[in-house]
Design a protein around this motif. Sequence first.
Motif, PDB file in Angstrom:
ATOM      1  N   ILE A  73       0.851  -1.200   0.000  1.00 23.95           N
ATOM      2  CA  ILE A  73       0.000   0.000   0.000  1.00 23.95           C
ATOM      3  C   ILE A  73       0.888   1.252   0.000  1.00 23.95           C
ATOM      4  O   ILE A  73       0.608   2.234  -0.696  1.00 23.95           O
ATOM      5  N   GLU A  74       1.976   1.196   0.751  1.00 23.27           N
ATOM      6  CA  GLU A  74       2.882   2.343   0.781  1.00 23.27           C
ATOM      7  C   GLU A  74       3.498   2.588  -0.599  1.00 23.27           C
ATOM      8  O   GLU A  74       3.584   3.735  -1.056  1.00 23.27           O
ATOM      9  N   CYS A  75       3.898   1.519  -1.256  1.00 23.42           N
ATOM     10  CA  CYS A  75       4.438   1.663  -2.623  1.00 23.42           C
ATOM     11  C   CYS A  75       3.379   2.271  -3.533  1.00 23.42           C
ATOM     12  O   CYS A  75       3.693   3.112  -4.391  1.00 23.42           O
ATOM     13  N   ALA A  76       2.118   1.846  -3.369  1.00 23.62           N
ATOM     14  CA  ALA A  76       1.030   2.374  -4.201  1.00 23.62           C
ATOM     15  C   ALA A  76       0.893   3.881  -3.970  1.00 23.62           C
ATOM     16  O   ALA A  76       0.795   4.659  -4.929  1.00 23.62           O
ATOM     17  N   VAL A  77       0.901   4.288  -2.709  1.00 21.97           N
ATOM     18  CA  VAL A  77       0.766   5.719  -2.380  1.00 21.97           C
ATOM     19  C   VAL A  77       1.941   6.500  -2.967  1.00 21.97           C
ATOM     20  O   VAL A  77       1.761   7.537  -3.627  1.00 21.97           O
ATOM     21  N   ASP A  78       3.158   5.979  -2.760  1.00 19.52           N
ATOM     22  CA  ASP A  78       4.355   6.674  -3.248  1.00 19.52           C
ATOM     23  C   ASP A  78       4.344   6.822  -4.767  1.00 19.52           C
ATOM     24  O   ASP A  78       4.865   7.796  -5.308  1.00 19.52           O
TER      25      ASP A  78
ATOM     26  N   ASP B  39      -7.814   3.794   6.475  1.00 20.42           N
ATOM     27  CA  ASP B  39      -7.051   4.930   7.017  1.00 20.42           C
ATOM     28  C   ASP B  39      -6.229   5.618   5.922  1.00 20.42           C
ATOM     29  O   ASP B  39      -6.133   6.844   5.881  1.00 20.42           O
ATOM     30  N   THR B  40      -5.644   4.813   5.047  1.00 16.06           N
ATOM     31  CA  THR B  40      -4.824   5.366   3.969  1.00 16.06           C
ATOM     32  C   THR B  40      -5.675   6.229   3.037  1.00 16.06           C
ATOM     33  O   THR B  40      -5.255   7.312   2.609  1.00 16.06           O
ATOM     34  N   ALA B  41      -6.890   5.743   2.751  1.00 22.61           N
ATOM     35  CA  ALA B  41      -7.764   6.488   1.833  1.00 22.61           C
ATOM     36  C   ALA B  41      -8.176   7.838   2.417  1.00 22.61           C
ATOM     37  O   ALA B  41      -8.522   8.756   1.667  1.00 22.61           O
ATOM     38  N   LYS B  42      -8.148   7.945   3.754  1.00 24.10           N
ATOM     39  CA  LYS B  42      -8.489   9.234   4.374  1.00 24.10           C
ATOM     40  C   LYS B  42      -7.315  10.214   4.275  1.00 24.10           C
ATOM     41  O   LYS B  42      -7.509  11.428   4.284  1.00 24.10           O
ATOM     42  N   ALA B  43      -6.099   9.662   4.204  1.00 27.41           N
ATOM     43  CA  ALA B  43      -4.919  10.518   4.254  1.00 27.41           C
ATOM     44  C   ALA B  43      -4.293  10.793   2.884  1.00 27.41           C
ATOM     45  O   ALA B  43      -3.495  11.721   2.742  1.00 27.41           O
TER      46      ALA B  43
ATOM     47  N   LEU C 296      -6.058   7.913  -2.582  1.00 27.47           N
ATOM     48  CA  LEU C 296      -6.203   6.519  -3.015  1.00 27.47           C
ATOM     49  C   LEU C 296      -7.611   6.077  -2.655  1.00 27.47           C
ATOM     50  O   LEU C 296      -8.074   6.348  -1.545  1.00 27.47           O
ATOM     51  N   ARG C 297      -8.287   5.476  -3.600  1.00 26.68           N
ATOM     52  CA  ARG C 297      -9.610   4.904  -3.299  1.00 26.68           C
ATOM     53  C   ARG C 297      -9.537   3.391  -3.473  1.00 26.68           C
ATOM     54  O   ARG C 297      -8.809   2.888  -4.328  1.00 26.68           O
ATOM     55  N   TYR C 298     -10.295   2.676  -2.644  1.00 26.44           N
ATOM     56  CA  TYR C 298     -10.201   1.215  -2.642  1.00 26.44           C
ATOM     57  C   TYR C 298     -11.563   0.562  -2.888  1.00 26.44           C
ATOM     58  O   TYR C 298     -12.612   1.162  -2.640  1.00 26.44           O
ATOM     59  N   ALA C 299     -11.489  -0.680  -3.355  1.00 23.03           N
ATOM     60  CA  ALA C 299     -12.652  -1.580  -3.312  1.00 23.03           C
ATOM     61  C   ALA C 299     -12.192  -2.804  -2.526  1.00 23.03           C
ATOM     62  O   ALA C 299     -11.249  -3.489  -2.947  1.00 23.03           O
ATOM     63  N   ILE C 300     -12.807  -3.010  -1.382  1.00 19.81           N
ATOM     64  CA  ILE C 300     -12.524  -4.212  -0.591  1.00 19.81           C
ATOM     65  C   ILE C 300     -13.590  -5.227  -0.957  1.00 19.81           C
ATOM     66  O   ILE C 300     -14.788  -4.976  -0.782  1.00 19.81           O
TER      67      ILE C 300
ATOM     68  N   ASP D 298     -16.735   6.307  -4.791  1.00 17.84           N
ATOM     69  CA  ASP D 298     -16.081   6.352  -3.472  1.00 17.84           C
ATOM     70  C   ASP D 298     -15.565   4.975  -3.092  1.00 17.84           C
ATOM     71  O   ASP D 298     -16.083   3.962  -3.561  1.00 17.84           O
ATOM     72  N   SER D 299     -14.610   4.957  -2.181  1.00 19.79           N
ATOM     73  CA  SER D 299     -14.127   3.683  -1.640  1.00 19.79           C
ATOM     74  C   SER D 299     -15.315   2.869  -1.142  1.00 19.79           C
ATOM     75  O   SER D 299     -16.281   3.417  -0.612  1.00 19.79           O
ATOM     76  N   ILE D 300     -15.192   1.535  -1.318  1.00 23.27           N
ATOM     77  CA  ILE D 300     -16.363   0.698  -1.034  1.00 23.27           C
ATOM     78  C   ILE D 300     -15.930  -0.689  -0.545  1.00 23.27           C
ATOM     79  O   ILE D 300     -14.843  -1.166  -0.909  1.00 23.27           O
ATOM     80  N   THR D 301     -16.766  -1.292   0.253  1.00 23.80           N
ATOM     81  CA  THR D 301     -16.547  -2.672   0.717  1.00 23.80           C
ATOM     82  C   THR D 301     -17.770  -3.492   0.335  1.00 23.80           C
ATOM     83  O   THR D 301     -18.896  -3.100   0.652  1.00 23.80           O
ATOM     84  N   CYS D 302     -17.547  -4.592  -0.376  1.00 20.81           N
ATOM     85  CA  CYS D 302     -18.681  -5.397  -0.861  1.00 20.81           C
ATOM     86  C   CYS D 302     -18.483  -6.880  -0.588  1.00 20.81           C
ATOM     87  O   CYS D 302     -17.385  -7.423  -0.808  1.00 20.81           O
ATOM     88  N   ASN D 303     -19.542  -7.540  -0.198  1.00 22.37           N
ATOM     89  CA  ASN D 303     -19.554  -9.003  -0.180  1.00 22.37           C
ATOM     90  C   ASN D 303     -19.611  -9.523  -1.608  1.00 22.37           C
ATOM     91  O   ASN D 303     -20.272  -8.923  -2.462  1.00 22.37           O
ATOM     92  N   CYS D 304     -18.964 -10.654  -1.842  1.00 18.85           N
ATOM     93  CA  CYS D 304     -19.055 -11.318  -3.139  1.00 18.85           C
ATOM     94  C   CYS D 304     -19.618 -12.714  -2.930  1.00 18.85           C
ATOM     95  O   CYS D 304     -18.898 -13.631  -2.467  1.00 18.85           O
ATOM     96  N   GLY D 305     -20.876 -12.877  -3.222  1.00 23.54           N
ATOM     97  CA  GLY D 305     -21.534 -14.181  -3.075  1.00 23.54           C
ATOM     98  C   GLY D 305     -22.906 -14.086  -3.714  1.00 23.54           C
ATOM     99  O   GLY D 305     -23.300 -13.028  -4.212  1.00 23.54           O
TER     100      GLY D 305
END
Length: 325
Positions: free
Chosen positions: A97-102, A150-154, A157-161, A241-248
Amino acid sequence: MTGGAGYIGSHMVLALRDAGEKAVVLDNLSTGFRWAVPEDVPFVAGDFGDEDLVSETLARHEVTAIAHFAAKIVVPESVADPLGYYHNNTAKARQLIECAVDAGVEHFIFSSTAAVYGDPDHNPVTEDETLKPVSPYGRSKLMVEWMLQDTAKAHPLRYAILRYFNVAGADPQGRSGQSTPNATHLIKVAVQAALGHRNGMEVFGTDYPTQDGSCVRDYIQVTDLAQAHMDALNYLRSGGDSITCNCGYAQGYSVLEVIDVVKNVSGVDFPVRISGRRPGDPSAIVAGNARIKSTLNWQPRYNDLKQIVQQALDWERRLHNRKAG
Ligand code: UFG
């Protein structure tokens, strides 16, 4: 993408390639296979915890999105080797994640797991359910979810979990499938028993509070899961926006039901022994999937257990012939 030579990652490579997207695979081949990645997809042999290699790869290939599949994934193994799991799945992910941010990578798709819920109080389980993982595996993944939040707040970077439920089946065109040796996953084990590649199988517990006493799971077909990643990528690219989703599929099958389907589809009545509970198994876990359908517009195409089992059988035969040949 990390882990692109593995089971789910290799299906994502196919999905990207089929869509005409450019991809680069970083994989240390600890459990993946070089042959699982088509020759025309750039492949970097190495570890996602190798900061220099990751930074160089991100720069050289002008990467704008990371899909992070590489991980250790066997729950009982995580109980025996928690520090190995926290090192590989958590500490090295922090590095990535740090490499991604950098490098200014703005989109990050993370392979999380239903194991973050532990044994849920009710099913189907939604993303807002209390998270109480019971295994080091589940905890190792949940910590990465927190790091991404936390990273997405700082940082920009936006994520999909994506929290995977039980992944099964194989590419409908027969190009990839679940190839790891010493399988522990139910459908793979049952298919091997049907093909005579192992001498029958065991059912771990028939005294759970479920319809027939065996554990209930939600089996998602691997191409549908890869499509969920494609949908997540498109969603992030279009500003989501960053999002968290179940996959099923929001549908549960018991272990005994799955075994019946494998027997019916294969036409083989292989031996099944009932044995005791396997430590750490939740009795039932089924995905609530309203969010992924409405937000990512995910439309599953292979929600049919018979078809999933047929794909797994076809792939297992192919794999066996590959080894024999
Ligand atoms: N099972 C058997 N016999 C076997 C293998 C499995 O009875 O030979 C049973 C298990 O006890 C469990 C069910 O089948 O009740 C499913 O087991 P799997 O090992 O196929 O999958 P798990 O549900 O344990 O775990 C999988 C992934 C995890 C993920 C989880 C989410 O391996 O990474 O799904 O639900 F977290």
